[in-house]
Design an enzyme around this catalytic site. Structure first.
Site, PDB file in Angstrom:
ATOM      1  N   ASP A   1       0.805  -1.223   0.000  1.00  0.00           N
ATOM      2  CA  ASP A   1       0.000   0.000   0.000  1.00  0.00           C
ATOM      3  C   ASP A   1       0.840   1.274   0.000  1.00  0.00           C
ATOM      4  O   ASP A   1       0.437   2.306   0.540  1.00  0.00           O
ATOM      5  CB  ASP A   1      -0.971   0.016   1.205  1.00  0.00           C
ATOM      6  CG  ASP A   1      -1.873  -1.203   1.218  1.00  0.00           C
ATOM      7  OD1 ASP A   1      -2.223  -1.678   0.122  1.00  0.00           O
ATOM      8  OD2 ASP A   1      -2.212  -1.678   2.318  1.00  0.00           O
TER       9      ASP A   1
ATOM     10  N   GLN B   1       1.897  -6.226  -3.388  1.00  0.00           N
ATOM     11  CA  GLN B   1       2.448  -6.412  -2.035  1.00  0.00           C
ATOM     12  C   GLN B   1       3.826  -5.723  -1.951  1.00  0.00           C
ATOM     13  O   GLN B   1       4.012  -4.713  -2.607  1.00  0.00           O
ATOM     14  CB  GLN B   1       2.516  -7.900  -1.659  1.00  0.00           C
ATOM     15  CG  GLN B   1       1.138  -8.538  -1.483  1.00  0.00           C
ATOM     16  CD  GLN B   1       0.514  -9.009  -2.776  1.00  0.00           C
ATOM     17  OE1 GLN B   1       1.116  -9.693  -3.574  1.00  0.00           O
ATOM     18  NE2 GLN B   1      -0.736  -8.646  -3.013  1.00  0.00           N
TER      19      GLN B   1
ATOM     20  N   LYS C   1       1.849   2.168  -5.088  1.00  0.00           N
ATOM     21  CA  LYS C   1       2.344   1.606  -6.356  1.00  0.00           C
ATOM     22  C   LYS C   1       1.393   1.941  -7.498  1.00  0.00           C
ATOM     23  O   LYS C   1       1.828   2.295  -8.595  1.00  0.00           O
ATOM     24  CB  LYS C   1       2.476   0.075  -6.231  1.00  0.00           C
ATOM     25  CG  LYS C   1       3.501  -0.364  -5.194  1.00  0.00           C
ATOM     26  CD  LYS C   1       3.541  -1.870  -5.035  1.00  0.00           C
ATOM     27  CE  LYS C   1       2.312  -2.463  -4.396  1.00  0.00           C
ATOM     28  NZ  LYS C   1       2.100  -2.145  -2.979  1.00  0.00           N
TER      29      LYS C   1
ATOM     30  N   GLY D   1      -4.693  -4.077  -3.813  1.00  0.00           N
ATOM     31  CA  GLY D   1      -5.664  -3.016  -4.077  1.00  0.00           C
ATOM     32  C   GLY D   1      -4.856  -1.792  -4.454  1.00  0.00           C
ATOM     33  O   GLY D   1      -4.147  -1.245  -3.614  1.00  0.00           O
ATOM     34  N   HIS D   2      -4.889  -1.420  -5.712  1.00  0.00           N
ATOM     35  CA  HIS D   2      -4.066  -0.311  -6.206  1.00  0.00           C
ATOM     36  C   HIS D   2      -4.980   0.839  -6.610  1.00  0.00           C
ATOM     37  O   HIS D   2      -5.855   0.676  -7.457  1.00  0.00           O
ATOM     38  CB  HIS D   2      -3.190  -0.782  -7.375  1.00  0.00           C
ATOM     39  CG  HIS D   2      -2.207  -1.856  -6.992  1.00  0.00           C
ATOM     40  ND1 HIS D   2      -1.408  -2.512  -7.883  1.00  0.00           N
ATOM     41  CD2 HIS D   2      -1.884  -2.371  -5.770  1.00  0.00           C
ATOM     42  CE1 HIS D   2      -0.646  -3.397  -7.244  1.00  0.00           C
ATOM     43  NE2 HIS D   2      -0.928  -3.325  -5.963  1.00  0.00           N
TER      44      HIS D   2
ATOM     45  N   ARG E   1      -5.266   0.606   8.697  1.00  0.00           N
ATOM     46  CA  ARG E   1      -3.863   0.191   8.600  1.00  0.00           C
ATOM     47  C   ARG E   1      -3.115   0.634   9.851  1.00  0.00           C
ATOM     48  O   ARG E   1      -3.371   1.728  10.365  1.00  0.00           O
ATOM     49  CB  ARG E   1      -3.211   0.828   7.367  1.00  0.00           C
ATOM     50  CG  ARG E   1      -3.809   0.335   6.054  1.00  0.00           C
ATOM     51  CD  ARG E   1      -3.188   1.073   4.860  1.00  0.00           C
ATOM     52  NE  ARG E   1      -3.760   0.641   3.592  1.00  0.00           N
ATOM     53  CZ  ARG E   1      -3.937   1.444   2.540  1.00  0.00           C
ATOM     54  NH1 ARG E   1      -3.601   2.716   2.599  1.00  0.00           N
ATOM     55  NH2 ARG E   1      -4.435   0.964   1.428  1.00  0.00           N
TER      56      ARG E   1
HETATM   57  P1  GDP Z   1      -0.791   0.407  -3.519  1.00  0.00           P
HETATM   58  O1  GDP Z   1      -1.398  -0.858  -3.063  1.00  0.00           O
HETATM   59  O2  GDP Z   1       0.688   0.429  -3.307  1.00  0.00           O
HETATM   60  O3  GDP Z   1      -1.145   0.761  -4.935  1.00  0.00           O
HETATM   61  O4  GDP Z   1      -1.395   1.554  -2.593  1.00  0.00           O
HETATM   62  P2  GDP Z   1      -2.951   1.721  -2.178  1.00  0.00           P
HETATM   63  O5  GDP Z   1      -3.704   2.245  -3.340  1.00  0.00           O
HETATM   64  O6  GDP Z   1      -3.446   0.494  -1.519  1.00  0.00           O
HETATM   65  O7  GDP Z   1      -2.821   2.797  -1.016  1.00  0.00           O
HETATM   66  C1  GDP Z   1      -2.256   4.050  -1.220  1.00  0.00           C
HETATM   67  C2  GDP Z   1      -3.276   5.119  -0.828  1.00  0.00           C
HETATM   68  O8  GDP Z   1      -2.642   6.379  -0.739  1.00  0.00           O
HETATM   69  C3  GDP Z   1      -4.379   5.298  -1.863  1.00  0.00           C
HETATM   70  O9  GDP Z   1      -5.555   5.692  -1.215  1.00  0.00           O
HETATM   71  C4  GDP Z   1      -3.846   6.431  -2.736  1.00  0.00           C
HETATM   72  O10 GDP Z   1      -4.884   7.154  -3.394  1.00  0.00           O
HETATM   73  C5  GDP Z   1      -3.170   7.294  -1.703  1.00  0.00           C
HETATM   74  N1  GDP Z   1      -1.999   8.071  -2.155  1.00  0.00           N
HETATM   75  C6  GDP Z   1      -1.016   7.694  -3.030  1.00  0.00           C
HETATM   76  N2  GDP Z   1      -0.046   8.641  -3.076  1.00  0.00           N
HETATM   77  C7  GDP Z   1      -0.429   9.623  -2.239  1.00  0.00           C
HETATM   78  C8  GDP Z   1       0.171  10.856  -1.823  1.00  0.00           C
HETATM   79  O11 GDP Z   1       1.260  11.234  -2.230  1.00  0.00           O
HETATM   80  N3  GDP Z   1      -0.515  11.600  -0.898  1.00  0.00           N
HETATM   81  C9  GDP Z   1      -1.701  11.212  -0.394  1.00  0.00           C
HETATM   82  N4  GDP Z   1      -2.291  12.007   0.509  1.00  0.00           N
HETATM   83  N5  GDP Z   1      -2.307  10.055  -0.754  1.00  0.00           N
HETATM   84  C10 GDP Z   1      -1.667   9.268  -1.647  1.00  0.00           C
HETATM   85  P1  IMO Z   2      -0.953  -4.151  -2.334  1.00  0.00           P
HETATM   86  O1  IMO Z   2      -0.536  -4.694  -3.669  1.00  0.00           O
HETATM   87  C1  IMO Z   2      -0.967  -4.644   2.002  1.00  0.00           C
HETATM   88  C2  IMO Z   2      -1.112  -8.750   3.551  1.00  0.00           C
HETATM   89  C3  IMO Z   2      -2.369  -9.135   4.299  1.00  0.00           C
HETATM   90  C4  IMO Z   2      -1.793 -10.132   5.287  1.00  0.00           C
HETATM   91  C5  IMO Z   2      -0.730 -10.851   4.462  1.00  0.00           C
HETATM   92  C6  IMO Z   2      -1.199 -12.171   3.835  1.00  0.00           C
HETATM   93  O2  IMO Z   2      -2.222  -3.393  -2.351  1.00  0.00           O
HETATM   94  O3  IMO Z   2       0.171  -3.427  -1.671  1.00  0.00           O
HETATM   95  P2  IMO Z   2      -2.815 -12.741   1.793  1.00  0.00           P
HETATM   96  O4  IMO Z   2      -4.252 -12.406   1.549  1.00  0.00           O
HETATM   97  O5  IMO Z   2      -1.895 -12.230   0.740  1.00  0.00           O
HETATM   98  O6  IMO Z   2      -2.580 -14.199   2.069  1.00  0.00           O
HETATM   99  O7  IMO Z   2      -2.438 -11.969   3.163  1.00  0.00           O
HETATM  100  O8  IMO Z   2      -0.376  -9.947   3.416  1.00  0.00           O
HETATM  101  N1  IMO Z   2      -1.339  -8.200   2.188  1.00  0.00           N
HETATM  102  C7  IMO Z   2      -1.247  -6.907   1.871  1.00  0.00           C
HETATM  103  N2  IMO Z   2      -1.019  -5.820   2.643  1.00  0.00           N
HETATM  104  N3  IMO Z   2      -1.111  -4.490   0.670  1.00  0.00           N
HETATM  105  C8  IMO Z   2      -1.289  -5.563  -0.123  1.00  0.00           C
HETATM  106  O9  IMO Z   2      -1.290  -5.483  -1.470  1.00  0.00           O
HETATM  107  C9  IMO Z   2      -1.423  -6.836   0.472  1.00  0.00           C
HETATM  108  N4  IMO Z   2      -1.633  -8.091  -0.009  1.00  0.00           N
HETATM  109  C10 IMO Z   2      -1.572  -8.912   1.059  1.00  0.00           C
HETATM  110  O10 IMO Z   2      -2.959  -8.043   4.941  1.00  0.00           O
HETATM  111  O11 IMO Z   2      -1.129  -9.448   6.325  1.00  0.00           O
HETATM  112 MG    MG Z   3      -2.905  -1.542  -1.805  1.00  0.00          MG
END
Ligand code: GDP
Ligand code: IMO
Ligand code: MG
Length: 430
Positions: free
Chosen positions: A13, A224, A16, A40-41, A305
């Site tokens: 998270d 991840q 990416k 979840g991106h 988180r």
């Molecule tokens: P990912 O799994 O690595 O793609 O990240 P996620 O989408 O799960 O979580 C990142 C969260 O931070 C999302 O809600 C994005 O919209 C938000 N986000 C990403 N970059 C920034 C930033 O520079 N500032 C803020 N405030 N939010 C951000």
């Molecule tokens: P993105 O790509 C954050 C975590 C779960 C749990 C562990 C194992 O959005 O960064 P699983 O369902 O994979 O067997 O769970 O890994 N986890 C993540 N945490 N971002 C993710 O993906 C994750 N994918 C799995 O919360 O701790």
């Molecule tokens: Mg994510």
């Protein structure tokens, strides 16, 4: 070499999705190579939020081919929903924009049921998985009884494969008190997905290698992150796939000579969702502020988180494991108004100093971070587009991250919107 691997450098998270979407405008292809819909991106464009769980984050750019490589595990129900949702909004109208590898493994309902039943039975000792069946699906792949996309397209072969899985997994599910679906129910449901997904399924490794041969720009989108890697992460509190950059080789069928540059993504602080050791975790007001201001709730499960200070030990380890040529630091805007700021530079475990993440769970759980304090800033950073326009204290914070991780910062994100980005160097050219 016009390929760039984008990987998470913490516990996931990191942003990416935002970074991939930002660079996808200049890429011909975005390919995923591991993980599944545990990811979840999030992409935000002109205030509109899109969360993708399987489809690569390049999908909002119509000219960018999106690939789900053989190393991804696919829940076809989720994929169909995602395709339909995007199409309803005018994206992915050309079916050739999405290519799904025929060797990618398929998640069945029994995988999700088993994942959730195990977690429930573990109680306090649960891993905190996303419950999406990722672990059980990779287990069946390694046990050589999995079902692949190509198998799902052949009804008779699919039925035999499901039978094999049900004979192994059915009794286990019943031990947990769950009744597995019947073979007929699974075959009927998956026949619909097979028809829907057939146009996208191909040998994607050929599509990728043709792009490489033609000198096209390819982004490999990791899911991840380093600390969730099955081998290198905080085992057993990890996911069930390898997440380090080297996995592009096996997960998308790309030879090592074709990949070079790797961009690591790290938040300007740290978050983790699910259980497991987290040395810099903050269970105080600062942690609550990071969660509130940063909107730190899971994009997949909605869980809050866990939040903490930036951990240079973790990111340095990720840099070593994936050979990071650059770092993108996201969410710098979230740190405004927190003063002083802290960065963990090492751990202390029972009087011993660690400059790396210890493999032992007890050692990591008992490790106390050695902190360095830095001065904060109060300005709102969301409008900043050039490094030199950042407050001096924010520039120092970034420079210190570069020194401590040994990796140049090539991009800084100051907001969720695609445009809220400070680009320091083109990562394709590092
Ligand atoms: P990912 O799994 O690595 O793609 O990240 P996620 O989408 O799960 O979580 C990142 C969260 O931070 C999302 O809600 C994005 O919209 C938000 N986000 C990403 N970059 C920034 C930033 O520079 N500032 C803020 N405030 N939010 C951000
Ligand atoms: P993105 O790509 C954050 C975590 C779960 C749990 C562990 C194992 O959005 O960064 P699983 O369902 O994979 O067997 O769970 O890994 N986890 C993540 N945490 N971002 C993710 O993906 C994750 N994918 C799995 O919360 O701790
Ligand atoms: Mg994510």
């Amino acid at each position: 070499m016009p390929t760039l691997i984008i990987v998470g450098a913490q516990w996931g998270d990191e942003g990416k999705g935002k970074v991939v979407d930002h660079f996808a405008a200049h890429a011909d292809m975005v390919a995923r190579y591991q993980g599944g819909n545990n990811a979840g991106h999030t992409l935000v464009v002109d205030g509109e939020r899109t969360v993708v769980h399987l489809i690569p984050a390049g999908v909002l750019h119509p000219g960018t081919t999106c690939v789900l490589g053989n190393g991804v595990v696919i829940d076809p129900r989720v994929l169909c929903e995602e395709i339909e949702g995007l199409q309803a909004r005018g994206y992915l109208t050309d079916p050739t924009q999405l290519r799904i590898d025929e060797r990618a493994h398929v998640i069945l309902p029994v995988h999700c049921m088993l994942d959730q039943a195990r977690e429930k039975s573990l109680g306090e000792r649960a891993i905190g998985t996303t419950g999406r069946g990722i672990g059980p699906c990779y287990e069946d792949k390694a046990a050589r009884r999995g079902v692949r996309m190509v198998d799902m397209l052949d009804p008779r072969y699919f039925r035999d494969s499901v039978h094999k899985i049900l004979s192994e997994r059915g009794p286990l599910l019943r031990l947990y008190g769950e009744e597995p679906p019947t073979i007929d129910a699974i075959c009927d449901e998956y026949a619909v997905y097979a028809d829907r997904l057939r146009p996208y399924v191909t040998d994607a490794t050929i599509v990728v290698s043709e792009h490489i041969a033609a000198g096209k720009r390819i982004l490999f989108e990791g899911a991840q992150a380093a600390m969730l890697d099955l081998d290198h992460g905080t085992y057993p509190f990890v996911t069930s796939s390898n997440t380090v950059a080297g996995v592009v080789g096996s997960g998308a069928g790309v030879a090592p000579k074709h990949v070079g540059r790797v961009l690591g993504i790290a938040k300007s602080y740290t978050t983790r969702v699910g259980a497991g050791p987290f040395p810099t975790e903050l269970e105080d007001d600062v942690g609550a502020k990071l969660r509130h201001v940063g909107g730190e709730f899971g994009a997949t499960t909605g869980r809050p988180r866990r939040c903490g200070w930036f951990d240079a030990v973790v990111v340095r380890q990720a840099a070593r494991l994936s050979g990071l040529s650059g770092l993108a630091i996201t969410k710098l805007d979230v740190l405004s108004g927190i003063d002083p700021l802290k960065i963990a530079i090492a751990y202390d475990w029972d009087g011993q100093r660690f400059d790396r993440v210890p493999a032992s769970v007890p050692a990591l759980t008992q490790s106390r971070p050695v902190y360095e304090e830095l001065e904060g800033w109060s300005e709102d950073l969301r409008g900043v587009r050039r490094f030199e326009d950042l407050p001096a204290t924010a520039r120092t914070y970034i420079s210190r991250i570069e020194q401590l991780t040994g990796t140049p910062v090539t991009l800084i994100s100051v907001g969720a919107e695609r445009e809220e980005t400070i680009l320091l160097r083109d990562p394709f050219l590092l």
